[in-house]
Design a protein around this motif. Sequence first.
Motif, short mmCIF file in Angstrom:
data_model
loop_
_atom_site.label_atom_id
_atom_site.label_comp_id
_atom_site.label_asym_id
_atom_site.label_seq_id
_atom_site.Cartn_x
_atom_site.Cartn_y
_atom_site.Cartn_z
N ARG A 2 27.56 -12.48 -26.75
CA ARG A 2 28.85 -11.79 -26.65
C ARG A 2 28.98 -10.77 -27.76
O ARG A 2 28.37 -10.90 -28.83
CB ARG A 2 30.01 -12.77 -26.69
N GLN A 3 29.80 -9.76 -27.49
CA GLN A 3 30.05 -8.72 -28.49
C GLN A 3 31.52 -8.37 -28.48
O GLN A 3 32.05 -7.90 -27.46
CB GLN A 3 29.20 -7.48 -28.21
N ALA A 4 32.15 -8.62 -29.60
CA ALA A 4 33.56 -8.27 -29.77
C ALA A 4 33.65 -6.85 -30.33
O ALA A 4 32.70 -6.36 -30.95
CB ALA A 4 34.23 -9.26 -30.71
N PRO A 5 34.77 -6.18 -30.15
CA PRO A 5 34.93 -4.81 -30.67
C PRO A 5 34.67 -4.74 -32.16
O PRO A 5 35.22 -5.53 -32.93
CB PRO A 5 36.38 -4.48 -30.33
N GLY A 6 33.81 -3.83 -32.55
CA GLY A 6 33.53 -3.63 -33.96
C GLY A 6 32.59 -4.65 -34.58
O GLY A 6 32.36 -4.62 -35.79
N LYS A 7 32.05 -5.53 -33.76
CA LYS A 7 31.16 -6.57 -34.27
C LYS A 7 29.80 -6.48 -33.59
O LYS A 7 29.66 -5.87 -32.53
CB LYS A 7 31.77 -7.95 -34.05
N GLU A 8 28.82 -7.13 -34.22
CA GLU A 8 27.50 -7.16 -33.63
C GLU A 8 27.46 -8.20 -32.49
O GLU A 8 28.24 -9.14 -32.46
CB GLU A 8 26.46 -7.52 -34.69
N ARG A 9 26.50 -7.98 -31.61
CA ARG A 9 26.30 -8.94 -30.54
C ARG A 9 25.82 -10.26 -31.14
O ARG A 9 24.96 -10.27 -32.01
CB ARG A 9 25.29 -8.40 -29.54
N GLU A 10 26.39 -11.37 -30.66
CA GLU A 10 26.01 -12.67 -31.18
C GLU A 10 25.61 -13.62 -30.08
O GLU A 10 26.10 -13.55 -28.94
CB GLU A 10 27.15 -13.29 -32.00
N PHE A 11 24.72 -14.52 -30.43
CA PHE A 11 24.25 -15.55 -29.51
C PHE A 11 25.38 -16.54 -29.24
O PHE A 11 26.10 -16.94 -30.17
CB PHE A 11 23.05 -16.25 -30.13
N ILE A 64 14.64 -10.52 -25.99
CA ILE A 64 15.17 -10.57 -24.64
C ILE A 64 14.36 -9.66 -23.73
O ILE A 64 14.09 -8.51 -24.08
CB ILE A 64 16.65 -10.15 -24.61
N ASP A 65 14.01 -10.20 -22.57
CA ASP A 65 13.31 -9.38 -21.58
C ASP A 65 14.29 -8.58 -20.72
O ASP A 65 14.04 -7.41 -20.41
CB ASP A 65 12.47 -10.29 -20.67
N TYR A 66 15.38 -9.23 -20.32
CA TYR A 66 16.33 -8.58 -19.43
C TYR A 66 17.76 -8.88 -19.87
O TYR A 66 18.06 -10.00 -20.29
CB TYR A 66 16.16 -9.07 -17.99
N TRP A 67 18.61 -7.87 -19.73
CA TRP A 67 20.05 -8.00 -20.03
C TRP A 67 20.88 -7.69 -18.79
O TRP A 67 20.51 -6.84 -17.98
CB TRP A 67 20.46 -7.00 -21.11
N GLY A 68 22.02 -8.37 -18.70
CA GLY A 68 23.00 -7.99 -17.71
C GLY A 68 23.90 -6.89 -18.24
O GLY A 68 23.77 -6.45 -19.39
N GLN A 69 24.83 -6.45 -17.41
CA GLN A 69 25.68 -5.33 -17.78
C GLN A 69 26.92 -5.77 -18.55
O GLN A 69 27.60 -4.93 -19.15
CB GLN A 69 26.11 -4.54 -16.53
N GLY A 70 27.22 -7.05 -18.54
CA GLY A 70 28.33 -7.59 -19.30
C GLY A 70 29.58 -7.79 -18.47
O GLY A 70 29.82 -7.09 -17.48
N THR A 71 30.38 -8.76 -18.89
CA THR A 71 31.67 -9.01 -18.27
C THR A 71 32.70 -9.27 -19.37
O THR A 71 32.41 -9.98 -20.34
CB THR A 71 31.60 -10.18 -17.27
N GLN A 72 33.86 -8.69 -19.23
CA GLN A 72 34.89 -8.77 -20.28
C GLN A 72 35.67 -10.07 -20.17
O GLN A 72 36.13 -10.45 -19.09
CB GLN A 72 35.85 -7.59 -20.16
N VAL A 73 35.82 -10.72 -21.31
CA VAL A 73 36.70 -11.88 -21.43
C VAL A 73 37.75 -11.56 -22.49
O VAL A 73 37.40 -11.20 -23.62
CB VAL A 73 35.92 -13.14 -21.83
N THR A 74 39.00 -11.66 -22.11
CA THR A 74 40.10 -11.39 -23.03
C THR A 74 41.01 -12.61 -23.08
O THR A 74 41.49 -13.08 -22.05
CB THR A 74 40.91 -10.17 -22.59
N VAL A 75 41.22 -13.12 -24.29
CA VAL A 75 42.05 -14.30 -24.49
C VAL A 75 43.24 -13.92 -25.35
O VAL A 75 43.07 -13.47 -26.49
CB VAL A 75 41.27 -15.44 -25.14
N SER A 76 44.42 -14.10 -24.82
CA SER A 76 45.62 -13.74 -25.57
C SER A 76 46.31 -15.01 -26.09
O SER A 76 46.23 -16.07 -25.48
CB SER A 76 46.58 -12.94 -24.70
N SER A 77 46.98 -14.84 -27.21
CA SER A 77 47.64 -16.00 -27.84
C SER A 77 49.02 -16.24 -27.30
O SER A 77 49.57 -15.43 -26.57
CB SER A 77 47.69 -15.78 -29.35
#
Length: 121
Positions: free
Chosen positions: A38-47, A108-121
């Motif tokens: 996953r990758q949050a705005p302004g952060k590096e991609r993390e496992f 990584i050999d292959y990546w997907g295009q990504g899907t957004q997850v947004t969690v609000s408080s």
Amino acid sequence: QVQLVESGGGSVQAGDSLRLACAASGFTFINYSMGWFRQAPGKEREFVASITWTGVRLYNADSVKGRFTISRDNAKNTVYLQMNSLKPEDTAVYYCAARYKSYRLSEIDYWGQGTQVTVSS
């Protein structure tokens, strides 16, 4: 043609659950370890989590262990990420990844295009 197509993202409230799915095609799924990053705005991609071609699971313990569960259905060429007790800090774009017969997805050999997850408080 290799494809990893994620689905299941969306906007939820803290404490809710989501299940992400990643449908794979174009390669021999049973020979690949699969994972989620996953990758949050302004952060590096993390496992986030991975599952090997033999079914061994690995999690980013600091962030998600105990709340997220990775699984795979080799008959459907699909890997899942069940996310429970979601927190605002889980907000990110979630990416599916594939690596040939590796216990750790350091490359990584292959990546997907990504899907957004947004969690609000």
